[in-house]
Write a protein that holds these residues in place. Structure first.
Motif, PDB file in Angstrom:
ATOM      1  N   ARG A 189       0.402  -3.625  -1.543  1.00  0.00           N
ATOM      2  CA  ARG A 189       1.549  -2.422  -1.166  1.00  0.00           C
ATOM      3  C   ARG A 189       2.497  -2.523  -2.477  1.00  0.00           C
ATOM      4  NH1 ARG A 189       4.181  -4.056   4.321  1.00  0.00           N
ATOM      5  NH2 ARG A 189       5.169  -2.078   3.890  1.00  0.00           N
ATOM      6  N   PRO A 197       8.339  -3.864   0.035  1.00  0.00           N
ATOM      7  CA  PRO A 197       7.706  -2.444   0.055  1.00  0.00           C
ATOM      8  C   PRO A 197       8.630  -1.724   0.954  1.00  0.00           C
ATOM      9  CG  PRO A 197       5.881  -4.044   0.059  1.00  0.00           C
ATOM     10  CD  PRO A 197       6.967  -4.815   0.409  1.00  0.00           C
ATOM     11  N   THR A 230       4.249   2.649  -0.894  1.00  0.00           N
ATOM     12  CA  THR A 230       4.325   1.309  -0.061  1.00  0.00           C
ATOM     13  C   THR A 230       3.762   1.000   1.256  1.00  0.00           C
ATOM     14  OG1 THR A 230       6.200   2.550   1.343  1.00  0.00           O
ATOM     15  CG2 THR A 230       6.844   1.866  -1.122  1.00  0.00           C
ATOM     16  N   PHE A 231       3.142   2.098   1.582  1.00  0.00           N
ATOM     17  CA  PHE A 231       2.541   1.803   2.970  1.00  0.00           C
ATOM     18  C   PHE A 231       3.327   1.324   4.022  1.00  0.00           C
ATOM     19  CE2 PHE A 231      -1.134   2.656   0.284  1.00  0.00           C
ATOM     20  CZ  PHE A 231      -2.038   3.518   1.215  1.00  0.00           C
ATOM     21  N   SER A 232       4.587   1.831   4.061  1.00  0.00           N
ATOM     22  CA  SER A 232       5.580   1.334   4.843  1.00  0.00           C
ATOM     23  C   SER A 232       5.847   2.455   6.050  1.00  0.00           C
ATOM     24  CB  SER A 232       6.862   1.329   4.260  1.00  0.00           C
ATOM     25  OG  SER A 232       8.181   0.952   5.302  1.00  0.00           O
TER      26      SER A 232
END
Length: 418
Positions: A189, A197, A230-232
């Motif tokens: 990430r 992230p 960030t794939f948050s």
């Protein structure tokens, strides 16, 4: 009017302009330092305990210079209520936690920073947010470039680095960090130079909120790309909310956009589930965390089981008014969100926090922007309860006064349609 008098006026105007630009530079740099101090990029770790001192000194210099020019930057007169609410809140927080004298000294510097935000003109506030977005966009552009080179296998110079207090360890590639826990993952990430992230994702969405109507600007495109990388889960949810807020502030019909977004998300979810048998980042980091197991959302993992049990006992006790000491030795790392905030400070501080936010944005005439700010603020508070952190407060506060950047254009368009 003589030639000499014209020259004198021009000289005076030029001198005033120089002083105004100097005041603006000190203010912008002071706020940028406070903003970065809250996000804790690796290059600020050495001064993370005193960054607010440097920030406050620059801001005070800006305010002193501004007082001596004909068109000052700090012109708002409705600062009394928000600064008093801030002082009441922060003093109570220190009393509840039993802080020492150093925390009260630091409050003086923090108060100067918040006072500048409450007195700066709205036009200057808009310019400030553009400045922060441009700086962040520039940093992230370089960071993404080198991160992509890393993914492609280019050898890049690096050094090990660790945060002594939080005990996070990374491999520092100078323009981005790789968490050692994900060092052997093919595509980790993206977190740029920041701690997590999730921090970068939330901060980027908050900045994009202040730029509604200007998302085509290159720096906002970079912020959007960084948010996605960030794939948050929290950042993705906030971003979806911002898209609806954008439509609402522009007085557009929301139902067609809801159907369009649902269709897009449906196709994306199905694709992620079946692509590579579900072994992909989107499925593992986002979709699987939205699954409900025994009535609990899989992604609702902001607290440990030990703390959750303690919190359930806490809300039934008399301590709920003034909170309990959050013992790291007892609960360990990995606890965040509204429950930690309420446990640590109690309902009195929570109420003062709400009062502070209301008083801070009371002067705005854009009611839709105020409502939207509270919606985003509460949604983020649920998972990342840092309402006084500068990366959290500054963009939310600014958005309440800025609203939609191109609001005038859309108002004219609506009048023409009518």
């Amino acid at each position: 009017m003589t030639i000499s008098s014209l020259f004198t006026i021009k000289k005076i105007d030029l001198f005033t302009l120089q002083k105004k630009n100097l005041a603006r530079m000190f203010f912008y740099l002071g706020i940028l330092i406070s903003y970065w101090g809250a996000l804790m990029p690796w290059f600020i770790w050495k001064i993370e305990n005193v960054f607010f001192v440097l920030s406050a000194m620059l801001i005070v210099m800006s305010m002193l210079i501004s007082r001596n020019i004909s068109e000052p930057l700090f012109t708002r007169k409705d600062f009394q209520a928000p600064i008093l609410a801030y002082l009441a809140l922060t003093v109570m927080m220190r009393l509840v936690n039993g802080n020492n004298i150093n925390s009260y000294i630091s409050l003086v510097f923090y108060s100067a920073i918040f006072l500048s935000l409450f007195t700066i003109s709205v036009d200057e506030l808009k310019r400030l947010m553009k400045f922060i977005c441009v700086v962040m966009g520039s940093l992230l552009t370089v960071s993404i470039f080198f991160f992509v080179l890393y993914i492609l296998g280019f050898p890049l110079p690096s050094t090990p680095i660790a945060h002594e207090v939080l005990m996070y360890s990374y491999t520092n590639f100078y323009f981005f960090l790789i968490d050692d826990r994900s060092f052997h993952i093919l595509i980790p990430r993206f977190q740029s130079v920041f701690m997590e992230p999730g921090h970068l994702g939330t901060a980027s969405v908050f900045l994009l909120l202040t730029q509604l109507g200007k998302w085509k600007k290159w720096y906002n495109v970079v912020l959007l790309i960084a948010t996605i990388m960030t794939f948050s889960l929290a950042a993705f949810v906030l971003l979806a909310m911002v898209l609806f807020i954008n439509a609402w502030l522009k007085h557009q019909r929301i139902l067609p956009k809801i159907l369009l977004i649902i269709s897009f998300l449906g196709i994306t979810v199905v694709g992620a589930i079946f692509y590579n048998d579900g072994d992909n980042m989107l499925n593992s980091l986002i979709i699987e965390r939205l699954a409900v197991d025994d009535g609990k959302l899989a992604g609702d993992n902001r607290v440990t089981d030990t703390f959750e049990a303690a919190f359930d006992d806490y809300i039934k006790s008399d301590d709920i008014l003034f909170g309990r000491d959050f013992e790291l030795a007892e609960f360990g790392w990995g606890n965040a969100g509204y429950r930690v905030y309420i446990y640590d400070y109690g309902l009195i501080v929570l109420l003062l926090t709400i009062i502070f936010y209301i008083s801070a944005v009371y002067g705005s005439t854009d009611r839709r922007a105020i409502i939207s700010m509270f919606v985003i603020g509460v949604a983020s508070f649920w998972v990342r309860a840092t309402p006084l952190s500068f990366y959290y407060f500054i963009p939310l506060y600014a958005f309440a006064y800025i609203g939609h950047q191109n609001k005038e254009f859309y108002d004219i368009k609506q009048e023409n349609l009518q």
